[in-house]
Design an enzyme around this catalytic site. Sequence first.
Site, PDB file in Angstrom:
ATOM      1  N   GLU A  36       3.666  -1.496 -64.386  1.00  0.00           N
ATOM      2  CA  GLU A  36       3.110  -1.043 -65.660  1.00  0.00           C
ATOM      3  C   GLU A  36       1.583  -0.903 -65.542  1.00  0.00           C
ATOM      4  OE1 GLU A  36       4.648  -0.215 -68.369  1.00  0.00           O
ATOM      5  OE2 GLU A  36       2.939  -0.099 -69.729  1.00  0.00           O
ATOM      6  N   ASP A  38      -0.113  -0.560 -62.754  1.00  0.00           N
ATOM      7  CA  ASP A  38      -0.413   0.524 -61.813  1.00  0.00           C
ATOM      8  C   ASP A  38      -0.296   1.896 -62.477  1.00  0.00           C
ATOM      9  OD1 ASP A  38      -0.794  -1.431 -59.994  1.00  0.00           O
ATOM     10  OD2 ASP A  38       1.124  -1.154 -58.952  1.00  0.00           O
ATOM     11  N   SER A  83     -28.035 -24.722 -50.943  1.00  0.00           N
ATOM     12  CA  SER A  83     -26.749 -25.200 -50.421  1.00  0.00           C
ATOM     13  C   SER A  83     -26.617 -26.668 -50.827  1.00  0.00           C
ATOM     14  CB  SER A  83     -26.674 -25.006 -48.913  1.00  0.00           C
ATOM     15  OG  SER A  83     -27.730 -25.696 -48.315  1.00  0.00           O
ATOM     16  N   LEU A  84     -25.597 -27.313 -50.343  1.00  0.00           N
ATOM     17  CA  LEU A  84     -25.350 -28.695 -50.775  1.00  0.00           C
ATOM     18  C   LEU A  84     -25.525 -29.658 -49.626  1.00  0.00           C
ATOM     19  CD1 LEU A  84     -22.102 -28.071 -52.835  1.00  0.00           C
ATOM     20  CD2 LEU A  84     -24.283 -28.825 -53.768  1.00  0.00           C
ATOM     21  N   GLU A 113     -15.301 -31.081 -58.306  1.00  0.00           N
ATOM     22  CA  GLU A 113     -14.685 -29.754 -58.191  1.00  0.00           C
ATOM     23  C   GLU A 113     -14.209 -29.524 -56.768  1.00  0.00           C
ATOM     24  OE1 GLU A 113     -17.709 -26.913 -59.116  1.00  0.00           O
ATOM     25  OE2 GLU A 113     -18.084 -27.861 -61.042  1.00  0.00           O
ATOM     26  N   LYS A 115     -14.208 -27.636 -53.341  1.00  0.00           N
ATOM     27  CA  LYS A 115     -15.195 -26.833 -52.626  1.00  0.00           C
ATOM     28  C   LYS A 115     -14.439 -25.677 -51.972  1.00  0.00           C
ATOM     29  CE  LYS A 115     -19.135 -27.091 -49.555  1.00  0.00           C
ATOM     30  NZ  LYS A 115     -18.753 -26.071 -48.573  1.00  0.00           N
ATOM     31  N   ASP A 117     -13.549 -22.504 -49.862  1.00  0.00           N
ATOM     32  CA  ASP A 117     -14.058 -22.054 -48.572  1.00  0.00           C
ATOM     33  C   ASP A 117     -14.114 -20.528 -48.518  1.00  0.00           C
ATOM     34  OD1 ASP A 117     -15.073 -22.233 -46.096  1.00  0.00           O
ATOM     35  OD2 ASP A 117     -13.208 -22.831 -45.109  1.00  0.00           O
ATOM     36  N   GLU A 170     -17.834 -18.576 -55.766  1.00  0.00           N
ATOM     37  CA  GLU A 170     -17.372 -18.391 -54.399  1.00  0.00           C
ATOM     38  C   GLU A 170     -16.315 -17.288 -54.371  1.00  0.00           C
ATOM     39  OE1 GLU A 170     -18.966 -20.372 -52.359  1.00  0.00           O
ATOM     40  OE2 GLU A 170     -17.779 -20.561 -50.520  1.00  0.00           O
ATOM     41  N   TYR A 222     -18.644 -21.155 -60.456  1.00  0.00           N
ATOM     42  CA  TYR A 222     -18.884 -22.592 -60.629  1.00  0.00           C
ATOM     43  C   TYR A 222     -20.276 -22.925 -61.171  1.00  0.00           C
ATOM     44  CZ  TYR A 222     -20.911 -21.828 -56.026  1.00  0.00           C
ATOM     45  OH  TYR A 222     -21.634 -21.331 -54.983  1.00  0.00           O
ATOM     46  N   LYS A 310     -17.155 -33.374 -47.241  1.00  0.00           N
ATOM     47  CA  LYS A 310     -16.455 -32.449 -46.346  1.00  0.00           C
ATOM     48  C   LYS A 310     -15.224 -33.139 -45.765  1.00  0.00           C
ATOM     49  CE  LYS A 310     -18.170 -28.875 -45.035  1.00  0.00           C
ATOM     50  NZ  LYS A 310     -19.385 -28.265 -44.591  1.00  0.00           N
ATOM     51  N   CYS A 404     -21.591 -19.542  -6.820  1.00  0.00           N
ATOM     52  CA  CYS A 404     -21.346 -18.731  -8.019  1.00  0.00           C
ATOM     53  C   CYS A 404     -19.975 -18.041  -7.927  1.00  0.00           C
ATOM     54  CB  CYS A 404     -22.440 -17.672  -8.166  1.00  0.00           C
ATOM     55  SG  CYS A 404     -22.136 -16.526  -9.522  1.00  0.00           S
ATOM     56  N   CYS A 407     -21.003 -14.043  -7.637  1.00  0.00           N
ATOM     57  CA  CYS A 407     -21.753 -13.412  -6.543  1.00  0.00           C
ATOM     58  C   CYS A 407     -21.832 -14.313  -5.314  1.00  0.00           C
ATOM     59  CB  CYS A 407     -23.157 -13.039  -7.008  1.00  0.00           C
ATOM     60  SG  CYS A 407     -24.216 -14.474  -7.259  1.00  0.00           S
ATOM     61  N   CYS A 422     -26.668 -20.127 -11.433  1.00  0.00           N
ATOM     62  CA  CYS A 422     -26.761 -19.147 -10.358  1.00  0.00           C
ATOM     63  C   CYS A 422     -28.154 -18.533 -10.525  1.00  0.00           C
ATOM     64  CB  CYS A 422     -25.687 -18.080 -10.543  1.00  0.00           C
ATOM     65  SG  CYS A 422     -25.987 -16.619  -9.553  1.00  0.00           S
ATOM     66  N   CYS A 427     -27.225 -11.093  -9.628  1.00  0.00           N
ATOM     67  CA  CYS A 427     -25.827 -11.505  -9.881  1.00  0.00           C
ATOM     68  C   CYS A 427     -25.210 -10.580 -10.935  1.00  0.00           C
ATOM     69  CB  CYS A 427     -25.787 -12.949 -10.369  1.00  0.00           C
ATOM     70  SG  CYS A 427     -24.156 -13.450 -10.947  1.00  0.00           S
TER      71      CYS A 427
END
Length: 668
Positions: A36, A38, A83-84, A113, A115, A117, A170, A222, A310, A404, A407, A422, A427
């Site tokens: 509908e 669409d 940033s945090l 909250e 975080k 990604d 985010e 956020y 984290k 190496c 070579c 090396c 080389c």
Amino acid sequence: MDLQNAEQRITEIRSMLNHYGYEYYVLDKPSVPDAEYDKLMQELLELEEMFPALKTADSPSVRVGGAVIDLFVKVEHRTPMLSLGNAFNEQDLREFDRRIRQAVGEEFSYVCELKIDGLAVSLRYEDGLFVQGATRGDGTIGEDITANLKTIKSIPLRLRENATLEVRGEAYMPKRSFEALNKKREERGEELFANPRNAAAGSLRQLDPKIAASRRLDVFLYGIGNTGESGVAAHSEGLDYLDRLGFKTNQERRKCATIEEAIAFVNGWVERRPHLPYEIDGIVIKLDSLTQQAELGTTAKSPRWAIAYKFPAEEVVTTLLDIELSVGRTGVITPTAILEPVKVAGSTVQRASLHNEDLIREKDIKLGDKVVVKKAGDIIPEVVNVLADQRTGNEMDFHMPTHCPECESELVRLEGEVALRCINPKCPAQIREGLIHFVSRVAMNIDGLGEKVISQLFAEKLIADVADIYKLTGEQLLALERMGEKSAANLLKAIEVSKDNSLEKLLFGLGIRHVGAKAAKTLAQEFGTMAKLATATNDDLIAINEIGAKMADSIVAFFEKDEAKELINELAAAGVNMEYKGAKPVSVEDSDSIFAGKTVVLTGKLEQLSRNEAKEKIEALGGNVAGSVSKKTHLVIAGVEAGSKLAKAQELGIEVWDEEKLLEEINK
Ligand code: IVH
């Protein structure tokens, strides 16, 4: 249908689409079948096509992705996007809590909250209309990705109130969209995205918004850039306000009176995280009261009133099948662990750098060992440790070679270094790696010229040094494996475009020992041209703040070599720009300047302005001043007796102004 009827119907459809879209994408509660939605969208697109005058910036039809854009204009964030600070364990969280209590006493609460990604975005609304969306960039200057953000259906094009504000959040790719995308890419033999975050970032950095539209991205807001007159006194109220305006916020948030409650929230999500339909990499804990937030303030990098816990990286066990050796562009030999493929943090891992021999000894790594693998920062695969108690006795010691692998010259360990090197300047591996570095994104950024193509060109002896890249012909490229007409043409175009890069890209690309991207920028800024840098003395160099003795020596030594001089002459002869362009960032205020994001070339003699004055003025208005005319040039300013550059501009159909017109625009 006449204009009036069309207008009425368009208004009706837009209102339905906005309503259904809000239910579906923001509230996650669809009330009509997709078909509908669409069908209505199709009707709207057709009507707008018939009556283009009725198109508007906030029409849901822009969701399908508008016209391809030329380049991303830089945007200055009025309030920096910080940033945090991170916490990795409960102790870090209690320490954070102690600092908060010390600053504001005992009367406060936190908001916890998820975080998300993805990548940070800033959205600006004026009188309720979405006018500009940008990436975080370096926090001060991001890029305008409005056209791409408009394709994210949960981002309102018009708010439910006529508010003027900047919101932050985010943008991310849901796990299911990510899997579907990678599956499709695999079928088409395209490179896979390592994780949903990269996929989201990659999608929003496309110049064609139709690509972003096809990627099924989403967003959670956020924060509010400036709460101003909104009457909001606490972060939690701000989130509720965002909900009322029609934004999508994450509902899994919780107000917590103590850090213990916050820790319980964190621990709960360690368990529930895998069941979420999107990736999170931690929990953000924020002090709720805005007055108290202001009391704590921010450091240059992050607010003192918030912290990100984290999650520990996921660890898995797999088998070390082999250790492969590679020679880098500076000759360093790096051992890489070849692993039994294993899924970790959202993607399959089969290689991990082991860095050097010392690390292999320290971790007591043997061929055939069972090893614990994780992705450091959730990106770079790393062997954490060996499970020595699972050894069968068939494991084998690993020894670094004495010669190496490429070579066969004898390897050396320079004083004070752990790496084996090396030191043969001829080389082939080092030369090849140097070429790969030259074309990489961080250096000359030649699209389509990746590791594989360079290796082929090098193996076929079509290129021996970086100047040869600019001598490549279509025929030579077409002879390569898996290279079609279109790719070859694109590649030649990308090579051509790279000639206009500012000096620092070239400098970094040349791979002068100890000169990193940042130093290259400083050198380009200080000296302005390659010629000036090439004749700089040790003292000139050391006089610059960020240039130390070691780097100065290396720079002087580089430019003294005949091969280097020859190489630079060849590059210059090929038309590679040797000047610093110093594009100044465009601020939001002047991003509508006619020069914003445009590459302008000055030619001929200007009468009222000096070249330098003209350059500075154009740059101050967000333009880039380049030395030579190419397809990337947007505008040429032709003074008196303009010659070949003017002719080339005319040939390429580039807009040409005289000095009068330039002055008129500058003084507007
Ligand atoms: S607050 C002043 N809340 O994490 C800092 N950030 O380094 C405001 N992120 O890239 C950030 N979810 O985009 C905040 N619920 C959330 C978040 C969140 C994800 C991202 C943010 C930034 C990074 C923080």
